[in-house]
Design a protein around this motif. Structure first.
Motif: not given
Length: 399
Positions: A67-77, A100-105, A135-145
């Motif tokens: 719940a703390m992270m979701r709005p921050r990731l939405v705002a980051a996107r 799961l949260l990054l996949d959602e956002v 530890e881990y690094l999770l990597v997502h693109a704004r648009d992978a294409k």
């Protein structure tokens, strides 16, 4: 000229929302958010029941963290460029929830990698169970294409892997033009199964017959039909990068076609795809990160990230990238940006955001007069500007 490092003190969610209102866009976001160890989060969010008590309506610590992270990731996107990407450091406590949260956002289709980072090669010896070394690094693109992220690096290229040399000094190796993966065959890749002509005396290769040439079809070592890795048009475009040679196989001597794979081609530096395990000797460790910070500011932060880790991330993006770190901590990201710019002449800029969370009473930071975590970030980035260069600026929380 815009300074390499700019710092904003304030609640990161407020800052992100104001950046979005201004239409700001960043090419790369890297964050190292607080790992969920069961402690309260130093953010003003109105999250009810953040500590699990077992009672009705209680929220688990995982749910509170999400719940703390979701709005921050939405705002980051919202402030991430269409061609941009986000990297998030995390440990086992929330890795599954964060994925799961990054996949959602950002969308499952925009997931790029889950990298294992070996930050503690000695292993954590406290507590029961296994000695954790990563530890881990999770990597997502704004648009992978559309992303400009290039998951490769020049660091992993060994010139010794290119043992052959042309008369003018260019280094190369021979790679079979035949596709060695049996998943690719005349059934699955019909357009890549065709005849070539080659002369093993001169090495010449063409898609059409010529004097002295032999007809060559792609076959596996056991003689079964295969396919080429290059199409006809590409072979016609780059015939001088191919060579016809005699080789000995299971069925005796035969003629085959090889690619001249250059260490440097057309003046471009050779790059190698990054693997999804990054070792401490490649990117640094928690110990080296503490030493880096101690040298420039003092031992004032418990678990900083090494600049080598962030510099590897930076190397996957263009050298003029706008970088954002809204969980700036000790200021590693800004430090890494300055070091990378100084090394390769890049013009990257970094906006670091941190809150005025109080440092712990009796801590090294407090004893050094650094009353908040924002003071630590500020002190490091000022020291970076003084020692590495690139300048430093501050903006108000309202940006």
């Amino acid at each position: 000229m815009q300074p390499w490092n700019t710092f904003v003190e304030g609640d990161n969610l407020d800052v992100l929302e104001r950046l979005a209102e201004r239409g700001e866009r960043f090419d790369l976001v890297y964050i190292d958010p607080p790992y969920n160890t069961g402690n309260d989060f130093a953010y003003r969010d109105d999250i009810r029941g953040t500590r699990a008590s077992g009672g009705a309506g209680a929220t688990t610590r995982h749910e509170a963290w999400v719940a703390m992270m979701r709005p921050r990731l939405v705002a980051a996107r919202a402030v991430l460029a269409d061609t941009g990407a986000i990297y998030v450091s995390i440990d086992d406590n929330e890795a599954a929830y964060l994925r799961l949260l990054l996949d959602e956002v950002f969308g499952e289709a925009n997931f790029l990698a889950q990298v294992v980072v070996n930050l503690n090669p000695k292993g954590r010896q406290l507590g029961r169970g296994f000695a954790g070394v990563h530890e881990y690094l999770l990597v997502h693109a704004r648009d992978a294409k559309r992303t400009v992220l290039d998951a490769s690096s020049a660091d992993g290229v060994d010139p010794a892997d290119f043992p052959l040399t042309t008369p003018d000094g260019r280094r190369f190796r021979h790679l079979p033009l035949r596709n060695t993966n049996k998943k690719f065959n005349p059934v699955t890749a019909r357009t890549l199964h065709f005849t070539l002509w080659g002369d093993p005396e001169t090495g010449a290769v063409r898609t059409t017959p010529f004097d002295g040439a032999q007809e060559i079809g792609p076959v596996f070592g056991d003689g079964t039909p295969a396919v080429w890795r290059w199409s006809r048009p590409l072979i016609d475009e780059r015939p001088d990068d191919l060579v016809c040679r005699r080789v000995r196989g299971r069925t005796g001597e035969r003629v085959d076609v090889f690619q001249r794979d250059w260490l440097h081609r057309d003046g471009a530096g050779r790059r190698k795809k990054l693997r999804t395990i990054w070792l401490a000797e490649e990117v640094g460790s928690t110990d080296t990160a503490v030493a880096e910070l101690k040298e420039i500011v003092g031992h004032v932060f418990e678990s900083p990230k090494p600049t080598g880790l962030v510099r590897r991330i930076l190397a996957t993006m263009p050298d003029d990238a706008r970088v954002l770190d809204f969980f700036a901590g000790s200021g590693t990201t800004g430090h890494a940006v300055a070091l990378q710019n100084a090394e390769d002449g890049g013009t990257r800029t970094c906006l670091s955001v941190n809150s005025a969370e109080p440092t712990r009473e009796g801590s090294n930071a407090r004893n050094a007069g650094l009353l908040t975590v924002a003071d630590i970030t500020r002190a490091r980035l000022r020291a970076v500007a003084a020692t590495v260069g690139g300048g430093y600026a501050e903006e108000g929380a309202s940006c």
